[in-house]
Design an enzyme around this catalytic site. Structure first.
Site, PDB file in Angstrom:
ATOM      1  CG  HIS A  67      -5.670   4.140  -2.793  1.00 53.10           C
ATOM      2  ND1 HIS A  67      -5.608   5.051  -1.752  1.00 53.10           N
ATOM      3  CD2 HIS A  67      -5.237   4.809  -3.889  1.00 53.10           C
ATOM      4  CE1 HIS A  67      -5.171   6.223  -2.204  1.00 53.10           C
ATOM      5  NE2 HIS A  67      -4.929   6.087  -3.521  1.00 53.10           N
ATOM      6  CG  HIS A 103      -3.212  -0.280  -7.382  1.00 52.68           C
ATOM      7  ND1 HIS A 103      -4.283  -0.536  -6.545  1.00 52.68           N
ATOM      8  CD2 HIS A 103      -2.777  -1.483  -7.806  1.00 52.68           C
ATOM      9  CE1 HIS A 103      -4.475  -1.843  -6.464  1.00 52.68           C
ATOM     10  NE2 HIS A 103      -3.584  -2.444  -7.234  1.00 52.68           N
ATOM     11  N   GLY A 132      -9.479  -9.290  -9.684  1.00 50.51           N
ATOM     12  CA  GLY A 132      -8.335  -9.672  -8.852  1.00 50.51           C
ATOM     13  C   GLY A 132      -7.752  -8.527  -8.043  1.00 50.51           C
ATOM     14  CG  ASN A 158      -5.528  -6.493 -11.303  1.00 47.32           C
ATOM     15  OD1 ASN A 158      -5.579  -6.807 -12.488  1.00 47.32           O
ATOM     16  ND2 ASN A 158      -4.480  -6.734 -10.542  1.00 47.32           N
ATOM     17  CG  HIS A 214      -0.252  -3.549 -11.240  1.00 48.56           C
ATOM     18  ND1 HIS A 214       0.387  -4.199 -10.210  1.00 48.56           N
ATOM     19  CD2 HIS A 214      -1.578  -3.546 -10.916  1.00 48.56           C
ATOM     20  CE1 HIS A 214      -0.505  -4.583  -9.303  1.00 48.56           C
ATOM     21  NE2 HIS A 214      -1.707  -4.194  -9.705  1.00 48.56           N
ATOM     22  CG  ASP A 220       3.938  -4.508  -6.519  1.00 47.36           C
ATOM     23  OD1 ASP A 220       2.791  -4.268  -6.923  1.00 47.36           O
ATOM     24  OD2 ASP A 220       4.185  -5.413  -5.681  1.00 47.36           O
ATOM     25  CG  HIS A 228      -9.470   6.062  -0.699  1.00 48.51           C
ATOM     26  ND1 HIS A 228      -8.634   5.008  -0.401  1.00 48.51           N
ATOM     27  CD2 HIS A 228     -10.666   5.514  -1.036  1.00 48.51           C
ATOM     28  CE1 HIS A 228      -9.304   3.873  -0.533  1.00 48.51           C
ATOM     29  NE2 HIS A 228     -10.548   4.157  -0.917  1.00 48.51           N
TER      30      HIS A 228
HETATM   31  P1  5GP Z   1      -3.833  -5.539  -6.871  1.00 52.05           P
HETATM   32  O1  5GP Z   1      -3.888  -7.039  -6.759  1.00 52.05           O
HETATM   33  O2  5GP Z   1      -4.761  -4.869  -5.895  1.00 52.05           O
HETATM   34  O3  5GP Z   1      -4.022  -5.046  -8.281  1.00 52.05           O
HETATM   35  O4  5GP Z   1      -2.331  -5.141  -6.543  1.00 52.05           O
HETATM   36  C1  5GP Z   1      -1.884  -4.798  -5.275  1.00 52.05           C
HETATM   37  C2  5GP Z   1      -0.382  -4.693  -5.375  1.00 52.05           C
HETATM   38  O5  5GP Z   1       0.096  -3.990  -4.252  1.00 52.05           O
HETATM   39  C3  5GP Z   1       0.329  -6.034  -5.415  1.00 52.05           C
HETATM   40  O6  5GP Z   1       1.123  -6.128  -6.599  1.00 52.05           O
HETATM   41  C4  5GP Z   1       1.183  -6.026  -4.147  1.00 52.05           C
HETATM   42  O7  5GP Z   1       2.441  -6.631  -4.368  1.00 52.05           O
HETATM   43  C5  5GP Z   1       1.323  -4.550  -3.837  1.00 52.05           C
HETATM   44  N1  5GP Z   1       1.447  -4.207  -2.430  1.00 52.05           N
HETATM   45  C6  5GP Z   1       0.649  -4.628  -1.416  1.00 52.05           C
HETATM   46  N2  5GP Z   1       1.025  -4.062  -0.249  1.00 52.05           N
HETATM   47  C7  5GP Z   1       2.064  -3.230  -0.544  1.00 52.05           C
HETATM   48  C8  5GP Z   1       2.884  -2.358   0.247  1.00 52.05           C
HETATM   49  O8  5GP Z   1       2.730  -2.209   1.463  1.00 52.05           O
HETATM   50  N3  5GP Z   1       3.867  -1.677  -0.389  1.00 52.05           N
HETATM   51  C9  5GP Z   1       4.066  -1.796  -1.748  1.00 52.05           C
HETATM   52  N4  5GP Z   1       5.066  -1.071  -2.276  1.00 52.05           N
HETATM   53  N5  5GP Z   1       3.320  -2.616  -2.520  1.00 52.05           N
HETATM   54  C10 5GP Z   1       2.334  -3.321  -1.926  1.00 52.05           C
HETATM   55 ZN    ZN Z   2      -6.627   4.925   0.112  1.00 54.22          ZN
END
Ligand code: 5GP
Ligand code: ZN
Length: 117
Positions: A93, A95, A88, A82, A97, A28, A44
């Site tokens: 796409h 993912h 949140g 999330n 954590h 991240d 996707h």
């Molecule tokens: P979400 O809030 O959608 O569950 O988490 C998105 C995550 O993607 C966040 O923890 C953010 O730090 C990470 N993130 C967003 N843009 C990028 C990117 O361009 N590269 C990487 N490696 N992480 C990203």
């Molecule tokens: Zn995607």
């Protein structure tokens, strides 16, 4: 094309931790724990609510491999997705954590908590 699809396509650089034919794990950009890895399917899928059981089966095995590879399979970790606006989710796409590398805090998730005891 979404930001994580661009990462899969190599259009945006990333710090790859582990890769298979169908899945990718990368660090991240803004880590919230000593180890903070994002695990995604290469195809996707918007969010968890839309993912197939078949993709999840592969993703489960891949996630276990990643945990072993970075050495947190025995010390423990947290796996979070999330889903949607209230969940949140910022990047649409799918993912997961993968957080670990130290004892994690468990914060409340909403101001308005109804206690039953
Ligand atoms: P979400 O809030 O959608 O569950 O988490 C998105 C995550 O993607 C966040 O923890 C953010 O730090 C990470 N993130 C967003 N843009 C990028 C990117 O361009 N590269 C990487 N490696 N992480 C990203
Ligand atoms: Zn995607």
């Amino acid at each position: 094309m979404c930001i994580f699809c661009k990462i899969v396509n190599g259009e945006i650089p990333n710090n790859t931790v582990h890769e298979s034919e169908h899945f990718l794990a990368f660090n991240d950009l803004y880590p919230k724990a000593p180890i903070h890895i994002l695990i995604i399917p290469k195809i996707h899928v918007d969010c968890f609510q839309d993912v197939s059981a078949e993709t999840m089966a592969g993703l489960t095995q891949f996630t276990q491999e990643v945990a072993r590879k970075v050495g947190i399979d025995e010390t423990g970790y947290r796996l979070i997705t999330n889903n949607g606006n209230d969940g949140g989710q910022e990047v649409f796409h799918l993912h997961f954590h993968l957080l670990g590398g130290g004892k994690l805090k468990w914060d409340h998730s909403h101001e308005d908590v109804h206690r039953s005891i």
